[in-house]
Design an enzyme around this catalytic site. Structure first.
Site, PDB file in Angstrom:
ATOM      1  N   LYS A 116       1.576  -6.615  -7.233  1.00 19.78           N
ATOM      2  CA  LYS A 116       1.123  -5.958  -6.005  1.00 19.78           C
ATOM      3  C   LYS A 116       1.691  -6.682  -4.810  1.00 19.78           C
ATOM      4  O   LYS A 116       1.969  -7.886  -4.880  1.00 19.78           O
ATOM      5  CB  LYS A 116      -0.400  -5.985  -5.911  1.00 19.78           C
ATOM      6  CG  LYS A 116      -0.966  -4.938  -4.978  1.00 19.78           C
ATOM      7  CD  LYS A 116      -0.995  -3.578  -5.658  1.00 19.78           C
ATOM      8  CE  LYS A 116      -1.719  -2.531  -4.875  1.00 19.78           C
ATOM      9  NZ  LYS A 116      -2.145  -1.442  -5.773  1.00 19.78           N
TER      10      LYS A 116
HETATM   11  N1  GLU Z   1      -0.424   1.758  -5.663  1.00 19.55           N
HETATM   12  C1  GLU Z   1      -0.749   2.571  -6.805  1.00 19.55           C
HETATM   13  C2  GLU Z   1      -1.839   1.914  -7.634  1.00 19.55           C
HETATM   14  O1  GLU Z   1      -2.634   1.157  -7.116  1.00 19.55           O
HETATM   15  C3  GLU Z   1       0.488   2.947  -7.610  1.00 19.55           C
HETATM   16  C4  GLU Z   1       1.247   1.799  -8.201  1.00 19.55           C
HETATM   17  C5  GLU Z   1       2.582   2.230  -8.814  1.00 19.55           C
HETATM   18  O2  GLU Z   1       2.852   3.409  -8.899  1.00 19.55           O
HETATM   19  O3  GLU Z   1       3.331   1.328  -9.178  1.00 19.55           O
HETATM   20  O4  GLU Z   1      -1.990   2.186  -8.794  1.00 19.55           O
END
Ligand code: GLU
Length: 426
Positions: A116
């Site tokens: 993240k």
């Molecule tokens: N930000 C989204 C989540 O929290 C998508 C993450 C992604 O597609 O890599 O799952």
């Protein structure tokens, strides 16, 4: 020890998402009787990168922003997870979100670890050119750890397909050729996938449909409340309305609107596009972001930020199903209260996994220079979400635990197996 930590999590006013994430993991590790060494490994992130970087603002001044990219676990594949822009981003929040991504990818069985990123900024206060400059420089700073085989960012809170296009372009300029697979959630014309924009909401609605089936609840005419009207929340509201449900309240960061007879979601979306907020929508009463959670309804969809349902309000939630489109909206204490009260909660790592699942489809299409139809994407998404929901429900019933612990049992076991099979290097 467990109890002390649990109290510490909620007593200090501001709840630390990292303490919550570790507490959720500890609960599952205990139930799985996980090897103590493995437990120590999985409890911490593999890598944490902090960057401070300059951006030239429109008035000619230079500002320095702080950002993070965290990779929690890489046993099952490259790191995967979004990048958020928010004034309240902290390293602990990004660590929690990265750990949740590890479990999320494992719940749906896609070959990724968890990552993240975040930048401490309110992008709504910046011009488009300033956001582009910030994005390109942040992408440059984290380019030492991202890449199509290493760590693949995606949109999250306050970032979108345009943000991903800038990151893809910046990364591609550095290496000298176009690398679509370095990010997902791109515009379709740059190698984005059909259905990716709607995927988080669509996956959540598939889960709600499965939960309703399990509880013998008719979604036709069911009352729905949505907190958060960004990518996940607004599209979830739209899809629930298409299921024949009545969306009676929605909110965004500025406040909420409520009409017991139902809101016309397409008109609310048009209103938000024009005014920048749902607030002021004609024919609806104002409601706060806290009060909206306590409106009696069948399905409550938290689709905003962490720590919304806590020890303070869990006994006042009046929904039959809580579907976590957001990451981390419910604290462990609130989880226990909701479970005791018979409220069926679909946990974030299952409920919002549709987004990363279609991100995986996008990555596969990019690596293969392929493009799938929206019908194919949605059919594969439905298959994966329905299977994950069924496996989670079965585990939660077998162990007589809530759905969150059920999902953790499934995920932690998969990640622990992969980590153990690879062994300890050197
Ligand atoms: N930000 C989204 C989540 O929290 C998508 C993450 C992604 O597609 O890599 O799952």
């Amino acid at each position: 020890m467990e109890d002390v930590r649990q109290m510490a999590t909620e007593q200090i006013g501001v709840i630390n998402p990292w303490a919550v994430a570790q507490q959720q993991f500890d609960l599952a590790a205990e139930k799985l009787n996980l090897d103590p060494g493995l437990r120590r490994v999985l409890r911490e992130p593999r890598r944490e990168l902090t960057v401070h970087f300059p951006v030239k603002m429109d008035d000619g001044t230079v500002r320095v922003f702080t950002g993070y990219r965290v990779q929690h676990n890489l046993s099952r594949g490259p790191a995967k997870g979004g990048i958020r822009y928010h004034q309240d981003v902290t390293l602990d929040e990004v660590k929690a979100l990265a750990m949740w991504m590890t479990w999320k990818c494992a719940v749906v069985g896609i070959p990724y670890g968890g990552g993240k990123g975040g930048v401490v900024v309110d992008p709504k206060k910046l011009s488009r050119r300033e956001v582009e400059g910030l994005t390109r420089r942040f992408a440059t700073e984290i380019s030492i750890i991202i890449g199509p085989e290493r760590d693949i960012p995606a949109p999250d809170v306050n970032t979108n397909a345009q943000t991903m296009a800038w990151i893809m372009d910046t990364y591609s300029m550095h290496v000298g050729y176009t690398v679509p697979a370095v990010v997902t959630g791109k515009p379709i014309s740059l190698g984005g996938s059909e259905g990716r924009n709607e995927a988080t909401a669509r996956g959540a609605v598939y889960c709600v449909a499965e939960a309703a089936k399990h509880l013998a609840l008719d979604l036709h005419g069911a009352k729905v409340v949505v907190q958060g009207f960004g990518n996940a929340g607004s599209i979830a509201a739209q899809l629930m309305a298409q299921e024949g449900s009545t969306v009676i309240a929605v909110s965004d960061s500025q406040g909420g609107i409520h009409n017991a007879r139902g809101l016309d979601i397409d008109r609310v979306i048009a209103w938000k596009q024009e005014h920048g907020t749902v607030v002021g929508f004609p024919g609806a009463e104002a409601v706060s972001n806290q009060a909206i959670l306590e409106i009696p309804c069948d399905v409550l969809i938290p689709a905003a930020l962490e720590n919304q349902i806590t020890a303070r309000n869990a006994d006042r939630i009046q929904a039959k199903i809580v579907a976590e489109a957001a990451n981390g909206p419910t604290t462990p204490e609130a989880d226990a209260t909701l479970f005791e009260r018979g409220i069926f909660l679909i946990p974030d790592i299952l409920c919002n996994a549709g987004g990363v699942t279609v991100s995986y489809f996008e990555w596969v299409q990019d690596l293969n220079r392929d493009h799938w139809s929206e019908a194919m994407v949605n059919a594969k998404l439905k298959e994966i979400m329905t299977k994950a929901f069924g496996e989670t429900l079965a585990l939660s019933q077998r162990h007589e635990v809530n759905m969150r612990t059920g999902a953790y049992l499934l995920a932690v076991d998969r990640v622990a197996q992969a980590t153990a099979l690879r062994g300890l290097y050197p």
